[in-house]
Enzyme design. Sequence first.
Site, PDB file in Angstrom:
ATOM      1  N   ASP A  37       0.843  -1.200   0.000  1.00 42.43           N
ATOM      2  CA  ASP A  37       0.000   0.000   0.000  1.00 42.43           C
ATOM      3  C   ASP A  37       0.879   1.251   0.000  1.00 42.43           C
ATOM      4  O   ASP A  37       2.008   1.228   0.483  1.00 42.43           O
ATOM      5  CB  ASP A  37      -0.905  -0.033   1.247  1.00 42.43           C
ATOM      6  CG  ASP A  37      -2.061   0.946   1.147  1.00 42.43           C
ATOM      7  OD1 ASP A  37      -2.324   1.470   0.044  1.00 42.43           O
ATOM      8  OD2 ASP A  37      -2.697   1.194   2.184  1.00 42.43           O
ATOM      9  N   ASN A  85     -10.788  -3.057  -6.451  1.00 42.61           N
ATOM     10  CA  ASN A  85      -9.930  -2.102  -7.182  1.00 42.61           C
ATOM     11  C   ASN A  85     -10.457  -1.711  -8.570  1.00 42.61           C
ATOM     12  O   ASN A  85      -9.974  -0.768  -9.175  1.00 42.61           O
ATOM     13  CB  ASN A  85      -8.487  -2.626  -7.300  1.00 42.61           C
ATOM     14  CG  ASN A  85      -7.695  -2.516  -6.019  1.00 42.61           C
ATOM     15  OD1 ASN A  85      -6.763  -3.280  -5.771  1.00 42.61           O
ATOM     16  ND2 ASN A  85      -8.047  -1.565  -5.157  1.00 42.61           N
ATOM     17  N   ARG A  88     -11.358   1.930  -9.401  1.00 41.01           N
ATOM     18  CA  ARG A  88     -10.356   2.965  -9.741  1.00 41.01           C
ATOM     19  C   ARG A  88     -10.520   3.403 -11.193  1.00 41.01           C
ATOM     20  O   ARG A  88     -11.107   2.682 -11.997  1.00 41.01           O
ATOM     21  CB  ARG A  88      -8.957   2.408  -9.504  1.00 41.01           C
ATOM     22  CG  ARG A  88      -8.746   2.120  -8.043  1.00 41.01           C
ATOM     23  CD  ARG A  88      -7.341   1.695  -7.757  1.00 41.01           C
ATOM     24  NE  ARG A  88      -7.205   1.505  -6.326  1.00 41.01           N
ATOM     25  CZ  ARG A  88      -6.116   1.725  -5.620  1.00 41.01           C
ATOM     26  NH1 ARG A  88      -5.016   2.131  -6.230  1.00 41.01           N
ATOM     27  NH2 ARG A  88      -6.075   1.545  -4.329  1.00 41.01           N
TER      28      ARG A  88
HETATM   29  C1  FPP Z   1      -1.787   0.123  -3.311  1.00 38.89           C
HETATM   30  O1  FPP Z   1      -1.399   1.467  -3.403  1.00 38.89           O
HETATM   31  C2  FPP Z   1      -1.225  -0.672  -4.373  1.00 38.89           C
HETATM   32  C3  FPP Z   1      -1.940  -1.322  -5.335  1.00 38.89           C
HETATM   33  C4  FPP Z   1      -3.405  -1.256  -5.383  1.00 38.89           C
HETATM   34  C5  FPP Z   1      -1.324  -2.101  -6.406  1.00 38.89           C
HETATM   35  C6  FPP Z   1      -0.003  -2.759  -6.122  1.00 38.89           C
HETATM   36  C7  FPP Z   1       0.612  -3.083  -7.420  1.00 38.89           C
HETATM   37  C8  FPP Z   1       1.931  -3.004  -7.745  1.00 38.89           C
HETATM   38  C9  FPP Z   1       2.993  -2.731  -6.781  1.00 38.89           C
HETATM   39  C10 FPP Z   1       2.369  -3.213  -9.158  1.00 38.89           C
HETATM   40  C11 FPP Z   1       2.027  -4.501  -9.828  1.00 38.89           C
HETATM   41  C12 FPP Z   1       2.183  -5.712  -9.010  1.00 38.89           C
HETATM   42  C13 FPP Z   1       2.945  -6.806  -9.282  1.00 38.89           C
HETATM   43  C14 FPP Z   1       2.819  -7.986  -8.365  1.00 38.89           C
HETATM   44  C15 FPP Z   1       3.908  -6.928 -10.391  1.00 38.89           C
HETATM   45  P1  FPP Z   1      -2.493   2.599  -3.523  1.00 38.89           P
HETATM   46  O2  FPP Z   1      -2.618   2.963  -4.947  1.00 38.89           O
HETATM   47  O3  FPP Z   1      -3.762   2.166  -2.883  1.00 38.89           O
HETATM   48  O4  FPP Z   1      -1.798   3.744  -2.708  1.00 38.89           O
HETATM   49  P2  FPP Z   1      -2.491   4.911  -1.860  1.00 38.89           P
HETATM   50  O5  FPP Z   1      -3.238   4.239  -0.727  1.00 38.89           O
HETATM   51  O6  FPP Z   1      -1.323   5.718  -1.376  1.00 38.89           O
HETATM   52  O7  FPP Z   1      -3.381   5.671  -2.791  1.00 38.89           O
END
Ligand code: FPP
Length: 261
Positions: A37, A85, A88
């Site tokens: 996250d 998700n 989004r």
């Molecule tokens: C949460 O951050 C993260 C995600 C929803 C996606 C995680 C994905 C990756 C790291 C890239 C692809 C994955 C792989 C396994 C290759 P957020 O966007 O919710 O952050 P925020 O809470 O700060 O808005």
Amino acid sequence: MSLDQILAVLPPGSGEEALARQIDFDRLPAHVAVIMDGNGRWAAQRHLPRVEGHRAGIESVREVVEGSARLGIRVLTLYAFSVENWKRPATEVSTLMMLLKRYLRSELNTLLRNDIRFRVIGRTEDLAADIQGELSDAAAKTASNAGMQFNIALNYGGRAEIVEAAKRIVAEGLPADALDEQRFSEFLYTAGQPDPDLLIRTSGEMRVSNFLLWQIAYAEIWVTDTLWPDFRKRHLIEAILAYQKRDRRYGGINHPAVAGR
Ligand code: FPP
């Protein structure tokens, strides 16, 4: 994997090396699950679009996958995309899928070299055909690897997984008295895998966000303020060291003064 082999890939004299020396390799968590996250906040801090946070997060994925395999973790599960998700913006969703596809292509050799077996958990049937193809290709090519099991949770929801398991149990006509916790767990995506001992969440949020709800019943939870794109091997080692200091009681009593009474 021996401590010497692990130290060989860590910069000598580094903080990581000193941390790794403190690990008790006889008491590693068998399964580490991670809620990645903070990508959006990482990007916002740099006045970048949110997708740049996801892009940067790929390097953290590489570090944690390779680091976990080298430490000797048996199962690693990363939460990449939840059933929620899809809410989004479409461009963010398509970028995430593109990044995943690119990651699988570019990292396949690393997975093979490190003897890592890859699979995806979640409702893959709802994903685009090209993503499904990429995922099953990576799973098939790594299927005979005997090292770490690496699960990516994609279009995953803990409640959906439990409902799905219940439906399959009904469809199979399993009699009610044949059902217990062990048998039920065999209908989950993680059938045959140990439950997570350690659940890591980055960016400081104190939530489990519908992740592995059944499986984390007794997991130790470790939350760090570090945002996912800044997460490195040393944070993984810190989490393992914190886990090894915990007193796991599973609802019982484990105090030396009363144990065995
Ligand atoms: C949460 O951050 C993260 C995600 C929803 C996606 C995680 C994905 C990756 C790291 C890239 C692809 C994955 C792989 C396994 C290759 P957020 O966007 O919710 O952050 P925020 O809470 O700060 O808005």
